[in-house]
Design an enzyme around this catalytic site. Structure first.
Site, PDB file in Angstrom:
ATOM      1  N   TYR A  76      48.041   0.447   7.832  1.00  0.00           N
ATOM      2  CA  TYR A  76      47.011  -0.319   8.924  1.00  0.00           C
ATOM      3  C   TYR A  76      46.264   0.612   9.924  1.00  0.00           C
ATOM      4  CZ  TYR A  76      49.307  -4.000   6.710  1.00  0.00           C
ATOM      5  OH  TYR A  76      50.362  -4.800   5.403  1.00  0.00           O
ATOM      6  N   HIS A 133      53.956  -0.497  -0.288  1.00  0.00           N
ATOM      7  CA  HIS A 133      52.971  -1.149  -0.747  1.00  0.00           C
ATOM      8  C   HIS A 133      52.525  -1.534  -1.251  1.00  0.00           C
ATOM      9  CE1 HIS A 133      49.294  -1.548   2.749  1.00  0.00           C
ATOM     10  NE2 HIS A 133      50.255  -3.324   2.416  1.00  0.00           N
TER      11      HIS A 133
END
Length: 321
Positions: A76, A133
């Site tokens: 992120y 993820h």
């Protein structure tokens, strides 16, 4: 029969019990026994405010008001979200939260390297829940569980005390989630938590709620709901308000509803959803599903399922190793 015509009879779920402490609700994370806040602070959006100090204020205010579940990911904002969260969790705040982050690596080497980077950025010696993820491709489970795959790194990290629990996330198609669970079972492994889209549109189209959620409940795997508003795209439909979106996801057997919070007013909105939540009646659920059925057709407002715009690993395949 079209999928949209079938959604009036989705699986019937019982809203799990919650414990209210002050203005926050808490539930148990699957079979782990961990008590976590029903609202989770989304890691991606905490990287959005231009001012780092503002992001730190948001995180700390959330914790001060009872939010204990922290979401994040190695990729992120090129690590910026983890760096901000690490700074916010100084001064005793780390001990108040259940910290989750995610790694993209599919090889043992890539996964181990990304985990160590996350630990440094988050300024901690342990991650409470580490998740694989973006399990969005049918081959992702094979790569992760292959010899020399990421699963080996996570098992070693758990043995070393770097992580406590293991899960996975994905937003593309319930078939991929089901395959990940199937491959894990083949290797005699059961995940502690699974993260997936759960929202007012999902019941109508390629539904995680209808196809994956029943299996997670049966296996006592913690349910992490995300994309309750689909990055605000679902709100464009005008079919449901933000509070209705959050309440619907909270009404499902979710342990945590992770929501993006990029400002103090949006944090206040999430806290208000927790304060005002009461289990919805069957009639209320059905009315909301009927109201959203038309807008949900063909996934127009769930673009994370139908496009690559939410697929970070598609833009940066080198992350996978």
């Amino acid at each position: 029969m079209s999928e949209s015509s079938m959604v009036s009879q989705p699986p019937v779920f019982q809203t799990p019990p919650s414990t209210r402490k002050g203005e926050m609700l808490y539930r148990t994370l699957g079979r782990t026994g961990e008590e976590v806040s029903l609202i989770g602070l989304g890691g991606y959006h905490i990287g959005d405010p231009p001012d780092e100090a503002e992001a730190i204020r948001i995180i700390r205010k959330a914790i001060d008001h009872g939010v204990t579940f922290m979401d994040n990911c190695w990729d992120y904002h090129d690590g910026g979200s983890e760096i901000r969260m690490g700074k916010a969790l100084r001064d005793g705040y780390r001990e108040k939260v259940f910290l989750m982050t995610k790694i993209d690596g599919r090889t043992k080497e890539a996964a181990a390297q990304q985990l160590d980077e996350s630990l440094r950025r988050l300024q901690t010696d342990r991650i409470d829940l580490l998740q694989h993820h973006e399990i969005i491709r049918l081959e992702d489970p094979d790569r992760i569980f292959a010899e020399g795959g990421a699963h080996e790194a996570l098992l070693e990290a758990r043995q070393a005390g770097k992580i406590r629990y293991i899960g996975f996330t994905g937003h593309k198609d319930p078939l991929v989630h089901l395959r990940m669970l199937e491959i894990a079972e083949k290797y005699n492994f059961r995940f502690d938590a699974v993260q997936m889209p759960l929202n007012v549109m999902d019941a109508h189209f390629r539904s995680f709620q209808n196809r994956v959620l029943p299996l997670l409940i049966e296996e006592q795997i913690g349910v992490l709901g995300m994309k309750s508003m689909g990055g605000k795209i679902i709100l464009e439909s005008k079919a449901a308000t933000p509070i209705e979106c959050l309440h619907y996801a909270m009404n499902l057997p979710t342990s945590v509803v992770i929501t993006g919070i990029d400002s103090l007013p949006i944090l206040d909105q999430a806290l208000e959803a927790a304060r005002t939540f009461r289990p919805m009646t069957a009639a209320e659920v059905n009315a909301l599903l009927q109201r959203t059925a038309g807008a949900a057709a063909e996934g127009r407002y769930e673009r994370f399922k139908t496009s690559s715009m939410f697929d970070g690993t598609a833009l940066s395949p080198q992350w996978l190793g």
